[in-house]
Structures are given as C-alpha cells and as structure tokens.
Motif scaffolding. Structure first.
Motif, PDB file in Angstrom:
ATOM      1  N   GLU A   1      39.389  25.855  42.738  1.00  0.00           N
ATOM      2  CA  GLU A   1      40.492  25.395  43.577  1.00  0.00           C
ATOM      3  C   GLU A   1      41.446  26.540  43.906  1.00  0.00           C
ATOM      4  O   GLU A   1      41.935  26.645  45.036  1.00  0.00           O
ATOM      5  CB  GLU A   1      41.243  24.261  42.882  1.00  0.00           C
ATOM      6  CG  GLU A   1      40.474  22.953  42.837  1.00  0.00           C
ATOM      7  CD  GLU A   1      41.287  21.829  42.229  1.00  0.00           C
ATOM      8  OE1 GLU A   1      42.477  22.068  41.872  1.00  0.00           O
ATOM      9  OE2 GLU A   1      40.743  20.713  42.103  1.00  0.00           O
ATOM     10  N   TRP A   2      41.717  27.400  42.919  1.00  0.00           N
ATOM     11  CA  TRP A   2      42.580  28.556  43.169  1.00  0.00           C
ATOM     12  C   TRP A   2      42.001  29.422  44.286  1.00  0.00           C
ATOM     13  O   TRP A   2      42.697  29.812  45.219  1.00  0.00           O
ATOM     14  CB  TRP A   2      42.701  29.406  41.904  1.00  0.00           C
ATOM     15  CG  TRP A   2      43.675  28.944  40.888  1.00  0.00           C
ATOM     16  CD1 TRP A   2      44.183  27.682  40.727  1.00  0.00           C
ATOM     17  CD2 TRP A   2      44.261  29.746  39.861  1.00  0.00           C
ATOM     18  NE1 TRP A   2      45.041  27.650  39.654  1.00  0.00           N
ATOM     19  CE2 TRP A   2      45.113  28.899  39.106  1.00  0.00           C
ATOM     20  CE3 TRP A   2      44.146  31.078  39.499  1.00  0.00           C
ATOM     21  CZ2 TRP A   2      45.847  29.362  38.007  1.00  0.00           C
ATOM     22  CZ3 TRP A   2      44.865  31.542  38.408  1.00  0.00           C
ATOM     23  CH2 TRP A   2      45.709  30.695  37.677  1.00  0.00           C
ATOM     24  N   VAL A   3      40.725  29.740  44.164  1.00  0.00           N
ATOM     25  CA  VAL A   3      40.087  30.644  45.119  1.00  0.00           C
ATOM     26  C   VAL A   3      40.024  30.006  46.497  1.00  0.00           C
ATOM     27  O   VAL A   3      40.289  30.663  47.515  1.00  0.00           O
ATOM     28  CB  VAL A   3      38.688  31.051  44.632  1.00  0.00           C
ATOM     29  CG1 VAL A   3      37.968  31.888  45.689  1.00  0.00           C
ATOM     30  CG2 VAL A   3      38.789  31.847  43.328  1.00  0.00           C
ATOM     31  N   LYS A   4      39.703  28.724  46.555  1.00  0.00           N
ATOM     32  CA  LYS A   4      39.661  28.044  47.849  1.00  0.00           C
ATOM     33  C   LYS A   4      41.052  28.032  48.493  1.00  0.00           C
ATOM     34  O   LYS A   4      41.191  28.236  49.704  1.00  0.00           O
ATOM     35  CB  LYS A   4      39.140  26.618  47.694  1.00  0.00           C
ATOM     36  CG  LYS A   4      38.933  25.901  49.022  1.00  0.00           C
ATOM     37  CD  LYS A   4      38.364  24.515  48.835  1.00  0.00           C
ATOM     38  CE  LYS A   4      38.015  23.885  50.184  1.00  0.00           C
ATOM     39  NZ  LYS A   4      39.136  23.838  51.124  1.00  0.00           N
TER      40      LYS A   4
ATOM     41  N   VAL B   1      39.500  32.577  31.176  1.00  0.00           N
ATOM     42  CA  VAL B   1      39.887  32.184  32.536  1.00  0.00           C
ATOM     43  C   VAL B   1      39.474  33.235  33.564  1.00  0.00           C
ATOM     44  O   VAL B   1      39.225  32.900  34.733  1.00  0.00           O
ATOM     45  CB  VAL B   1      41.405  31.907  32.629  1.00  0.00           C
ATOM     46  CG1 VAL B   1      41.796  30.712  31.777  1.00  0.00           C
ATOM     47  CG2 VAL B   1      42.230  33.134  32.247  1.00  0.00           C
ATOM     48  N   LEU B   2      39.399  34.501  33.156  1.00  0.00           N
ATOM     49  CA  LEU B   2      39.000  35.542  34.097  1.00  0.00           C
ATOM     50  C   LEU B   2      37.521  35.455  34.436  1.00  0.00           C
ATOM     51  O   LEU B   2      37.117  35.760  35.559  1.00  0.00           O
ATOM     52  CB  LEU B   2      39.326  36.930  33.537  1.00  0.00           C
ATOM     53  CG  LEU B   2      40.800  37.244  33.262  1.00  0.00           C
ATOM     54  CD1 LEU B   2      40.986  38.737  33.050  1.00  0.00           C
ATOM     55  CD2 LEU B   2      41.711  36.761  34.384  1.00  0.00           C
ATOM     56  N   LYS B   3      36.718  35.024  33.485  1.00  0.00           N
ATOM     57  CA  LYS B   3      35.285  34.844  33.746  1.00  0.00           C
ATOM     58  C   LYS B   3      35.081  33.769  34.805  1.00  0.00           C
ATOM     59  O   LYS B   3      34.311  33.949  35.765  1.00  0.00           O
ATOM     60  CB  LYS B   3      34.563  34.459  32.450  1.00  0.00           C
ATOM     61  CG  LYS B   3      33.061  34.250  32.598  1.00  0.00           C
ATOM     62  CD  LYS B   3      32.320  35.564  32.717  1.00  0.00           C
ATOM     63  CE  LYS B   3      32.251  36.283  31.402  1.00  0.00           C
ATOM     64  NZ  LYS B   3      31.397  37.502  31.471  1.00  0.00           N
ATOM     65  N   ASP B   4      35.788  32.650  34.654  1.00  0.00           N
ATOM     66  CA  ASP B   4      35.685  31.575  35.645  1.00  0.00           C
ATOM     67  C   ASP B   4      36.173  32.043  37.008  1.00  0.00           C
ATOM     68  O   ASP B   4      35.576  31.712  38.049  1.00  0.00           O
ATOM     69  CB  ASP B   4      36.510  30.362  35.199  1.00  0.00           C
ATOM     70  CG  ASP B   4      35.919  29.665  33.993  1.00  0.00           C
ATOM     71  OD1 ASP B   4      34.741  29.904  33.687  1.00  0.00           O
ATOM     72  OD2 ASP B   4      36.657  28.889  33.337  1.00  0.00           O
ATOM     73  N   LEU B   5      37.257  32.798  37.028  1.00  0.00           N
ATOM     74  CA  LEU B   5      37.807  33.262  38.296  1.00  0.00           C
ATOM     75  C   LEU B   5      36.865  34.257  38.970  1.00  0.00           C
ATOM     76  O   LEU B   5      36.678  34.212  40.198  1.00  0.00           O
ATOM     77  CB  LEU B   5      39.172  33.911  38.064  1.00  0.00           C
ATOM     78  CG  LEU B   5      39.944  34.304  39.320  1.00  0.00           C
ATOM     79  CD1 LEU B   5      40.262  33.081  40.167  1.00  0.00           C
ATOM     80  CD2 LEU B   5      41.234  35.039  38.963  1.00  0.00           C
ATOM     81  N   ALA B   6      36.263  35.137  38.197  1.00  0.00           N
ATOM     82  CA  ALA B   6      35.326  36.114  38.756  1.00  0.00           C
ATOM     83  C   ALA B   6      34.145  35.412  39.418  1.00  0.00           C
ATOM     84  O   ALA B   6      33.703  35.787  40.511  1.00  0.00           O
ATOM     85  CB  ALA B   6      34.843  37.068  37.669  1.00  0.00           C
TER      86      ALA B   6
ATOM     87  N   THR C   1      44.576  39.361  42.860  1.00  0.00           N
ATOM     88  CA  THR C   1      44.909  40.273  41.760  1.00  0.00           C
ATOM     89  C   THR C   1      45.589  39.453  40.671  1.00  0.00           C
ATOM     90  O   THR C   1      46.620  38.833  40.914  1.00  0.00           O
ATOM     91  CB  THR C   1      45.861  41.387  42.238  1.00  0.00           C
ATOM     92  OG1 THR C   1      45.249  42.104  43.306  1.00  0.00           O
ATOM     93  CG2 THR C   1      46.187  42.350  41.101  1.00  0.00           C
ATOM     94  N   ILE C   2      45.003  39.410  39.481  1.00  0.00           N
ATOM     95  CA  ILE C   2      45.517  38.565  38.402  1.00  0.00           C
ATOM     96  C   ILE C   2      45.831  39.385  37.165  1.00  0.00           C
ATOM     97  O   ILE C   2      45.163  40.384  36.872  1.00  0.00           O
ATOM     98  CB  ILE C   2      44.508  37.442  38.058  1.00  0.00           C
ATOM     99  CG1 ILE C   2      45.129  36.456  37.045  1.00  0.00           C
ATOM    100  CG2 ILE C   2      43.188  38.009  37.564  1.00  0.00           C
ATOM    101  CD1 ILE C   2      44.318  35.194  36.835  1.00  0.00           C
ATOM    102  N   THR C   3      46.851  38.967  36.429  1.00  0.00           N
ATOM    103  CA  THR C   3      47.253  39.658  35.208  1.00  0.00           C
ATOM    104  C   THR C   3      46.220  39.443  34.105  1.00  0.00           C
ATOM    105  O   THR C   3      46.069  38.346  33.597  1.00  0.00           O
ATOM    106  CB  THR C   3      48.627  39.150  34.726  1.00  0.00           C
ATOM    107  OG1 THR C   3      48.617  37.711  34.724  1.00  0.00           O
ATOM    108  CG2 THR C   3      49.733  39.627  35.633  1.00  0.00           C
TER     109      THR C   3
END
Length: 447
Positions: free
Chosen positions: A89-92, A134-139, A103-105
């Motif tokens: 949802e974030w990426v969409k 959470v970074l793995k999911d975001l990637a 760019t995420i912390t």
C-alpha cells in the motif's frame, strides 16, 4: 548523457576534480552514470522517517529533545508492533502520487535499526514483538512496482558507546559511557552497510545524515571536523558492492569525492535560509535533491498541524524542478504502520496534478528563466515550460530572454498566446480566464 554529467565524467576521468576526505581517485562506473541520469530525470520521491520514536508522537529527535535516558528509551522497542504496516500500500500510494523512488530510514540517530541486522540485537526483528523486517517487505514491494529504493543511514548514534568522542547532539542524554572506540564504531557501520547492500537486492542509493554532529558550531556556521568518518573506506565499500548505488551525504557542504548526488535540506539549491552552509559556493555539478516535510515534522508528531496544502506541495515540486532538482517529500508514519489520512489525501491530490502536468517536470532540466517565488522554468530539448506561480497579471515580461521563439501557447490545451520580442525580453499576453491559482503553465517552443 546530459551535458552536466558529460562534463563531470570528463573531469573525473581527467582527475581534475578534487574534494576532501572522500573516495580518492573515484571514477563512477557506467551503471553509476546511468543511475545519475535516471535520478536527475525522476524529479519526485518519497522520504519516510519511521522508527520506535513514532510511539512517543514527538518527532524523530525525541530522545535528544526530551533527554530520555538510554535505559528508558530502550523500553520503546518492546511495545513497537506496527501491525497495520502494508508495504504494498505504501508503494502504491507513492507511485500514484507520481513518486519514482522511496528513501526510508534504516537507522536513525537513536541507533535503532529498522532491519534484520546481525551486528546488534537492537533492531526491529530481535527487539520488538513485531519481529519482522519491514525493509525486506518494502524492497520486494518496490521491485514489484518498479519504484527504486534508497536507504537513509545515520552516521551519528545517541546510544552506541563506541560513538566516541561524543558529537554536539545527544551530549545530555543520561546513561551514555564516556569511553569508546571510534574504530569499532566505523566497523559497525561498515558491517551494517554491507548487510543493506547484500540482503535487499539492488539498492538505488544510500542517504547519509549526521556528519554535522562532529563539527564545531558557533550558532551561525560550522567549524572544523573533529573525527575521521573514513569516507574513503565507506564510499569504496558501497561502490564495490553495488557500483550503480548512488551516494549522497547531508553534510551541508560542497560534494566530497565519491558522492553521486547533492542534497539540500529544506532549502532550494544555493539558498541558505537555514544557515547550514548550503549556499551558492557549495553547489556542485552532481544531480540535486531537495528534501522537505509534508507537514512540519520528519518523524510522526501527534501535535503537528502544519500540513502543507496542495498548492504549497505542487509549487515546491515546480520550484525544485526549476533548479534542476528532485523533491524528496517526507511522511512520518504512525507507530501502527499507517500513514496519516491527511497525508494520503495530500499525496492523492499531488498525484492528480502530476498525471496532468508531469511531462513539464519529469525528464526536464533547469530552464533558461531563473526561478523566483513567482515563476520557474524547465526545459526538454527545444521546449521551455514556464511555470507562473501566484501570478495575477495578464502580461508577463521575461527579461533578457534572447532565445528565438517559434510559438507560445498554454500547455493545458495548446491554445496559442500573443507574444512579442523586444529589447527588454519576451512579453507574453495571457487571458485572465487562463490563469491558474496554483500554476499557469506556458509552453514556449524555440527555433
């Protein structure tokens, strides 16, 4: 290759560009040059400040601003459980807003890592009930949607004993040791950066912050640097692991050798309204990025009511593009992993504007008309896009405009406009009913 990067590449190959403390004799790879060109064309990205500090709802500097003891702050991860986090949802949402990268912390100044690191247990997988990376999911979500991913990484640390000597910030935080080994801290950072560039696929860039913590400050300008950040080793490590990976550093200085883009915090390039040193003399030849908040805070702040309007956000995108710069627009997710509804709505509005007008922004370079508070210009080949901001006059004079003009028209509907070239420049006449309260876009075709 665009002229600015062709010029830079030649200088680098000739060895005529000199900086300090950076990756000596750095020659960017072909993949890095291509990544710079992509970055310069992208123009719009999402910044995400998110960590255990969001629980307190007082921004990402809460450990420093409230002088929270280390032992007390270490309780926060034990009840950080962002069960509403949805990377897809974030990426969409970012993509629909017209953003080309995120760019995420990965680790902020509080020292807490938002990824599955093996060099400390002070991280989201080992230290929280959530227990997931959470970074793995975001990637994975970014790859699926064709959105590039950058990692913000803090150079300074308010918790690690080996971050010693202490910097200007965090000095009053109770529970910190007065001894430490700087070399071990550098090794810790290199180990984490290796993880970030090994375990998450192709990473578009590393966004460093905190260099300024180790510089003297007299309230007006920075003084001498008190430590060696080992950029020669760190930048080489990054480029060896992923040659295309772009390096930027929020040090408020001219670019250092080994860096691939230059950032400007809450300021347009060459504007020094914050007193942080990014004035005209510090502007280099690398691609530019301006970072700004969607409200008044970087991290989630429960009391922040300074949500920027559609007009403010659109005009900031336009002004940044008028300097040939990207805009990295920040959101601070809530502790449950959701982004505030006000910010979702703002991003939706911006996305609608970008879908209608994005071709005047994406893939453009700085135009021939110097940007002001009232106008900016971008250019593609022989087309100049003049963006008129808050303009109520029906005649606009572009002083000293010496280009030969083939046609002048509204961008929106391609209606021709009357214009006249004279010794003072280019005079354009605009029907009153054609003025837009946010941005009146005029398309000037050059001969």
């Amino acid at each position: 290759m665009k002229p600015r990067y062709r010029f830079l590449a030649v200088l680098l190959l000739l060895g005529t560009v000199t900086f300090s403390q950076g990756q000596g004799n750095y020659t960017p790879s072909q993949s890095n040059i291509e990544a710079r060109e992509w970055f310069q064309d992208a123009k719009f990205g999402m910044f995400v400040h998110w960590g255990v500090y969001s629980i307190l709802g007082d921004g990402e500097w809460v450990m420093q601003t409230q002088n929270i003891p280390v032992k007390a702050y270490e309780k926060l991860p034990t009840f950080f459980n962002p069960i509403e986090y949805n990377a897809k949802e974030w990426v969409k949402m970012a993509k629909d807003a017209g953003m080309k990268y995120i760019t995420i912390t990965s680790r902020h100044h509080d020292g807490f890592s938002m990824f599955d690191t093996k060099v400390t247990d002070y991280d989201i997988v080992d230290g929280t009930p959530y227990g997931k990376d959470v970074l793995k999911d975001l990637a994975e979500a970014c790859r699926a949607e064709g959105v590039k991913l950058f990692f913000y990484y803090s150079l300074l640390d308010w918790r690690d004993d080996n971050y010693f000597p202490r910097g200007r910030t965090g000095a009053k935080i109770p529970g910190r040791s007065e001894t430490g080994e700087w070399g071990k801290y550098i090794d810790f950072m290199k180990a984490q950066l290796t993880e970030l560039l090994t375990n998450y696929g192709e990473i578009a860039g590393i966004w460093f912050d905190g260099h300024w913590d180790q510089k003297d400050w007299d309230g007006k300008k920075f003084g001498k640097l008190n430590v060696d950040w080992h950029y020669d080793e760190i930048y080489k490590l990054i480029h060896d692991l992923q040659p295309q990976c772009l390096i930027g550093n929020n040090h408020h200085l001219a670019p250092i050798e080994g860096e691939d883009f230059q950032m400007f915090e809450k300021d347009l390039p060459g504007k020094n309204t914050k007193g942080w040193g990014t004035d005209a003399s510090d502007v280099g030849n690398l691609p530019f990025e301006v970072c700004e908040t969607i409200n008044g805070s970087w991290g989630f702040n429960l009391q922040d009511r300074k949500h920027k309007s559609k007009k403010e956000l659109v005009q900031y995108i336009v002004k940044a593009a008028g300097y040939g710069s990207n805009l990295l627009l920040n959101v601070g997710p809530m502790p449950n992993g959701e982004i505030q509804e006000e910010h979702k709505e703002s991003l939706k509005e911006v996305g609608e504007w970008m879908r209608a007008n994005g071709s005047t922004i994406y893939g453009t370079e700085q135009g021939p008309i110097p940007p002001t508070d009232k106008m900016a210009s971008t250019q593609k080949d022989k087309t100049v896009f003049l963006h008129l901001l808050d303009v109520t006059e029906t005649e606009v004079l572009l002083k000293d405009f010496d280009r030969k003009v083939r046609a002048v028209r509204f961008y929106k509907d391609q209606t021709s406009l009357n214009y006249k070239k004279n010794k003072n420049g280019l005079l354009i006449k605009i029907p009153e009913d054609g003025l837009d309260p946010i941005d009146t876009i005029i398309e000037i075709t050059l001969k």
